[in-house]
Enzyme design. Sequence first.
Site, PDB file in Angstrom:
ATOM      1  N   SER A   1      13.121  37.295 -12.171  1.00 46.18           N
ATOM      2  CA  SER A   1      12.978  38.879 -11.677  1.00 46.18           C
ATOM      3  C   SER A   1      13.995  39.164 -10.924  1.00 46.18           C
ATOM      4  O   SER A   1      15.385  39.789 -11.472  1.00 46.18           O
ATOM      5  CB  SER A   1      11.829  39.485 -11.670  1.00 46.18           C
ATOM      6  OG  SER A   1      12.087  38.878 -10.355  1.00 46.18           O
TER       7      SER A   1
ATOM      8  N   TYR B   1       8.723  42.509 -11.595  1.00 45.63           N
ATOM      9  CA  TYR B   1       8.092  41.958 -12.601  1.00 45.63           C
ATOM     10  C   TYR B   1       6.505  42.324 -12.162  1.00 45.63           C
ATOM     11  O   TYR B   1       6.021  42.573 -13.685  1.00 45.63           O
ATOM     12  CB  TYR B   1       8.541  40.707 -13.540  1.00 45.63           C
ATOM     13  CG  TYR B   1       9.649  40.666 -14.050  1.00 45.63           C
ATOM     14  CD1 TYR B   1      10.526  41.391 -14.379  1.00 45.63           C
ATOM     15  CD2 TYR B   1       9.651  39.067 -14.487  1.00 45.63           C
ATOM     16  CE1 TYR B   1      11.617  40.656 -14.915  1.00 45.63           C
ATOM     17  CE2 TYR B   1      10.928  38.783 -15.158  1.00 45.63           C
ATOM     18  CZ  TYR B   1      11.923  39.137 -15.611  1.00 45.63           C
ATOM     19  OH  TYR B   1      12.895  39.352 -16.002  1.00 45.63           O
ATOM     20  N   GLY B   2       6.162  42.003 -11.226  1.00 41.76           N
ATOM     21  CA  GLY B   2       4.716  42.204 -10.605  1.00 41.76           C
ATOM     22  C   GLY B   2       3.864  43.094 -10.815  1.00 41.76           C
ATOM     23  O   GLY B   2       3.339  43.381 -11.245  1.00 41.76           O
TER      24      GLY B   2
ATOM     25  N   CYS C   1       9.432  31.973 -11.871  1.00 45.99           N
ATOM     26  CA  CYS C   1       9.037  32.772 -11.661  1.00 45.99           C
ATOM     27  C   CYS C   1       7.276  33.251 -12.053  1.00 45.99           C
ATOM     28  O   CYS C   1       7.053  32.669 -12.971  1.00 45.99           O
ATOM     29  CB  CYS C   1       9.985  34.356 -12.550  1.00 45.99           C
ATOM     30  SG  CYS C   1       8.805  35.675 -12.513  1.00 45.99           S
TER      31      CYS C   1
ATOM     32  N   CYS D   1       4.456  33.187  -5.606  1.00 45.23           N
ATOM     33  CA  CYS D   1       5.910  34.436  -5.744  1.00 45.23           C
ATOM     34  C   CYS D   1       6.778  33.907  -5.500  1.00 45.23           C
ATOM     35  O   CYS D   1       7.198  33.359  -3.876  1.00 45.23           O
ATOM     36  CB  CYS D   1       5.507  35.670  -5.708  1.00 45.23           C
ATOM     37  SG  CYS D   1       6.764  36.793  -5.831  1.00 45.23           S
ATOM     38  N   THR D   2       7.174  33.405  -6.091  1.00 47.00           N
ATOM     39  CA  THR D   2       9.358  32.444  -6.060  1.00 47.00           C
ATOM     40  C   THR D   2       9.546  33.142  -4.303  1.00 47.00           C
ATOM     41  O   THR D   2      10.785  32.931  -4.254  1.00 47.00           O
ATOM     42  CB  THR D   2       9.561  32.164  -7.146  1.00 47.00           C
ATOM     43  OG1 THR D   2      10.006  33.510  -7.377  1.00 47.00           O
ATOM     44  CG2 THR D   2       8.910  31.031  -8.058  1.00 47.00           C
ATOM     45  N   HIS D   3       9.455  34.766  -4.775  1.00 41.35           N
ATOM     46  CA  HIS D   3      10.160  35.259  -3.424  1.00 41.35           C
ATOM     47  C   HIS D   3      10.380  34.572  -1.547  1.00 41.35           C
ATOM     48  O   HIS D   3      11.017  34.762  -1.129  1.00 41.35           O
ATOM     49  CB  HIS D   3      10.101  36.803  -4.016  1.00 41.35           C
ATOM     50  CG  HIS D   3      10.937  37.705  -4.536  1.00 41.35           C
ATOM     51  ND1 HIS D   3      11.120  37.656  -6.266  1.00 41.35           N
ATOM     52  CD2 HIS D   3      12.442  38.337  -4.667  1.00 41.35           C
ATOM     53  CE1 HIS D   3      12.540  38.008  -6.749  1.00 41.35           C
ATOM     54  NE2 HIS D   3      12.204  38.752  -5.389  1.00 41.35           N
TER      55      HIS D   3
HETATM   56  N1  DGL Z   1       9.581  36.025  -8.114  1.00 45.15           N
HETATM   57  C1  DGL Z   1       8.287  36.197  -9.019  1.00 45.15           C
HETATM   58  C2  DGL Z   1       7.623  35.229  -9.032  1.00 45.15           C
HETATM   59  O1  DGL Z   1       7.668  34.433  -8.221  1.00 45.15           O
HETATM   60  C3  DGL Z   1       8.508  38.003  -9.418  1.00 45.15           C
HETATM   61  C4  DGL Z   1       8.322  38.588  -8.438  1.00 45.15           C
HETATM   62  C5  DGL Z   1       8.153  40.174  -9.023  1.00 45.15           C
HETATM   63  O2  DGL Z   1       8.974  40.627  -9.445  1.00 45.15           O
HETATM   64  O3  DGL Z   1       7.346  41.170  -9.224  1.00 45.15           O
HETATM   65  O4  DGL Z   1       5.853  35.929  -9.529  1.00 45.15           O
END
Ligand code: DGL
Length: 286
Positions: free
Chosen positions: A24, A55-56, A86, A197-199
């Site tokens: 995302s 996206y979450g 993601c 979450c990859t963030h």
């Molecule tokens: N980086 C994403 C993940 O690993 C998405 C975070 C988001 O957009 O909510 O879930």
Amino acid sequence: MSKSLVIFDMSSPRSPFTVGIFDSGVGGLSVLRAIRALRQDVNIHFVADQAHVPYGSRPLEQVREFATGITNYLLKEGADLVVAACNAASAAALHSLREDFPQIPFVGMEPAVKPAANLSSSGTVGVLATPATFQGKLYASVMERFAANVQVLTSTCSGLVQSIEAGDLDGTATRSILEEALNPMLEAGADSIVLGCTHYPFVIPLIKSIVGTGVEIIDPSPAVARQVDRLLNEKTPDTEVPRPSGRVQFCTTGSPAKLSELSPVLIGESHPVHALRWEGGKLLHT
Ligand code: DGL
């Protein structure tokens, strides 16, 4: 990271493979960084769907549509392998992507509850992820397979993805989101924290400053990168001459200027950023 049918186009064996990576937003860069640490010899085409971040908090069906549109785009751009970098998109779409695009291998993300459970001495682990990830069948299956003997505490860290997108990696607002998520876990004795979450790997220093020593923080991106490497190696004959180094291209459905500004801060690299736009469920160059 489950098994997938691997078919590569070997018609020009000396040109680098192209790995498509999507998220995302900037979270996918944590996975990209891990892949680049292992493989400099592949082209990377990274798509950040920043028009739709986060996206979450979206319905899984909608995230699936985005993931399908991005995959169609990456295949048109010549991707030999696609990484859903993601957790939310993997929860929503990994299964259907593998069904809809059987010609291409996918690597996805799932919360690393297995290593957390193995590492934990206290028997209590924490998982930080977005609501979509917790709703997906993938998480239910991970829990069933690996969490039988541990207590799992969860938090959706509301607002954390947006803070990281804004480049706030250690400000007061970001710290309070994390304190609210982590303090109850610490009070319950959690000694392993899963970044689902990859963030979130971009706030590991802040997380460490809250949890202190003695708590494991589990970032699955190195394991995902190893899986990408394995899949590429399976199709690279040993006798082949070394491949040239690959190109990296970033694309965003949001602001190219913002992504250009943030990527050196997050991963210490900057690459050309192209703008994409959505039209009728398709991703197009602007
Ligand atoms: N980086 C994403 C993940 O690993 C998405 C975070 C988001 O957009 O909510 O879930």
